[in-house]
Design an enzyme around this catalytic site. Structure first.
Site, PDB file in Angstrom:
ATOM      1  N   LYS A   1       0.894  -1.159   0.000  1.00 25.94           N
ATOM      2  CA  LYS A   1       0.000   0.000   0.000  1.00 25.94           C
ATOM      3  C   LYS A   1       0.930   1.206   0.000  1.00 25.94           C
ATOM      4  CE  LYS A   1      -2.863   2.905   2.823  1.00 25.94           C
ATOM      5  NZ  LYS A   1      -3.709   3.122   4.001  1.00 25.94           N
TER       6      LYS A   1
ATOM      7  N   GLY B   1      -7.882   9.280   9.062  1.00 28.28           N
ATOM      8  CA  GLY B   1      -8.240   9.367  10.480  1.00 28.28           C
ATOM      9  C   GLY B   1      -9.222  10.469  10.816  1.00 28.28           C
TER      10      GLY B   1
ATOM     11  N   ALA C   1      -9.289   5.610   3.534  1.00 25.90           N
ATOM     12  CA  ALA C   1      -9.106   6.741   4.454  1.00 25.90           C
ATOM     13  C   ALA C   1     -10.298   7.681   4.502  1.00 25.90           C
ATOM     14  CB  ALA C   1      -7.863   7.550   4.115  1.00 25.90           C
ATOM     15  N   GLY C   2     -10.618   8.103   5.732  1.00 24.79           N
ATOM     16  CA  GLY C   2     -11.632   9.128   5.944  1.00 24.79           C
ATOM     17  C   GLY C   2     -13.024   8.628   6.256  1.00 24.79           C
TER      18      GLY C   2
ATOM     19  N   ASN D   1      -9.440   2.019   9.007  1.00 25.10           N
ATOM     20  CA  ASN D   1      -8.785   1.641  10.260  1.00 25.10           C
ATOM     21  C   ASN D   1      -9.435   2.336  11.446  1.00 25.10           C
ATOM     22  OD1 ASN D   1      -5.296   1.215  11.217  1.00 25.10           O
ATOM     23  ND2 ASN D   1      -7.026   1.430  12.538  1.00 25.10           N
ATOM     24  N   THR D   2      -9.309   3.686  11.467  1.00 27.27           N
ATOM     25  CA  THR D   2      -9.707   4.437  12.653  1.00 27.27           C
ATOM     26  C   THR D   2     -11.188   4.294  12.989  1.00 27.27           C
ATOM     27  OG1 THR D   2      -7.996   6.002  11.992  1.00 27.27           O
ATOM     28  CG2 THR D   2      -9.462   6.704  13.749  1.00 27.27           C
TER      29      THR D   2
END
Lengths: 66, 283
Positions: free
Chosen positions: B125, B186, B212-213, B234-235
């Protein structure tokens, strides 16, 4: 002899290989990657990679990330 | 609770089994560089309170790909300190290392090679970060690093802006999939520019993974409804109050979003259109 491992100055006796260094830190060779003086050393070559005075070693592994 | 939800989902699938098969054929298998993924949801390993919560969240998400970062080993670990891979079954999950925190093509290429040596797979990645505050990619460095790593035999999945021109250039450079951001890493803002995600999907032949986001399940569903082939996050799971429950929600959202995209939504109208017949009203 003095070797820099992950930015830390370390003193070792001579005749140290990467394989021995890895085992000193209780690391498994399967889960790490090693750079010696900015060159990646293949796992198969750890036994025959002898460290010398002023060598710079980087040992990395996987950590949590996104 | 999450088990109950899965149970409900399974019952629905069985009830409608005859008419509406919810299986991998219907939502299509995600294939990248010849590798097949059963899950369109990919998850990270950062920011979890504990590694055992992370492990349970991975299971609840139904994912088969997880991302990791590459960092120096701790030379002075505390006694009994556990490592990430005590909680990851490498037979069950495909490991995708990232080049997070790399600010130049050189650093990213070096990190990718270290990751390949540590993990014995040449998938990466690819992140080349251009700005500390937004963590937006440096697309010039990203394109250069993509070219170099493709040449070195890597399967490159670049994290990029939601910009169709850059996405196309990355595809032309040999990226195996392109991963545009929904919003800053994040930030949990959701898909900030739905049109751009749609345009990228329309323009590219390689899979598009929104990376992301994403903040919550509806964000993941929206990304999939726009036509994305997958979502990487992830977050949103790691920092949810109940990460395991959120992982289950994300699994359902990605599946629902995919089914919704494939089913072809109705046209939007400005005025009401009654669902019940106008005639035959009892007086």
């Amino acid at each position: 002899m003095r070797i820099t491992v992950n930015g830390e100055q370390k003193t070792f006796r001579k005749d140290l290989t990467i394989a021995l260094l890895i085992s000193k830190y209780r690391l498994k060779k399967e889960s790490v990657a090693v750079e010696l003086n900015h060159k990646i050393i293949k796992k198969a070559d750890y036994e025959k990679s002898i460290l010398r005075d002023n060598d710079r070693v980087e040992i990395v592994h996987f950590v949590g990330g996104g | 609770m999450e088990n109950r939800l899965y149970g409900l989902f399974d019952i629905l699938v069985k009830l409608y089994g005859g008419k509406m098969k919810v299986n991998k054929q219907d939502t299509g298998i995600l294939e990248i560089a010849g590798k097949k993924f059963s899950s369109r949801l990919w998850v990270g390993t950062g920011k979890y309170k504990t590694l055992s919560v992370m492990k349970e969240a991975h299971e609840a998400s139904g994912t088969d790909l997880i991302t990791v970062a590459i960092r120096r080993v701790n030379l002075n670990p505390k006694k009994g300190e556990e490592t990430l891979f005590d909680y990851i079954d490498r037979k069950k999950y495909f490991i995708l290392p990232n080049t997070a925190a790399c600010y130049s093509a050189e650093e990213a290429v070096r990190t990718a090679h270290l990751g390949a040596e540590a993990g014995l797979s040449k998938w990466i990645k690819l992140e080349v970060i251009g700005d500390e505050k937004t963590l937006y990619p440096d697309v010039i460095g990203l394109l250069e690093a993509t070219k170099r790593l493709v040449k070195d035999g890597f399967t490159v999945l670049p994290y990029t802006n939601d910009d169709v021109v850059t996405a196309k250039r990355l595809e032309d450079a040999g990226a195996a999939a392109v991963m545009p951001l929904a919003a800053p890493i994040g930030s949990g803002q959701g898909v900030m520019n739905p049109l751009n995600i749609r345009l990228i999907k329309e323009a590219l032949k390689v899979p598009v993974i929104v990376d992301a986001g994403v903040g919550t399940a509806s964000d993941a569903a929206i990304a999939m409804e726009l036509g994305a082939d997958g979502v990487l996050l992830n977050t949103a799971i790691a920092l949810a109050k109940d990460p395991i429950l959120m992982a289950g929600a994300m699994k359902l959202a990605v599946t629902a979003g995919r089914m919704s995209f494939l089913s072809g939504r109705m046209e939007k109208k400005n005025y009401a259109s009654a669902s019940s017949p106008k005639d035959g009203i009892s007086k």
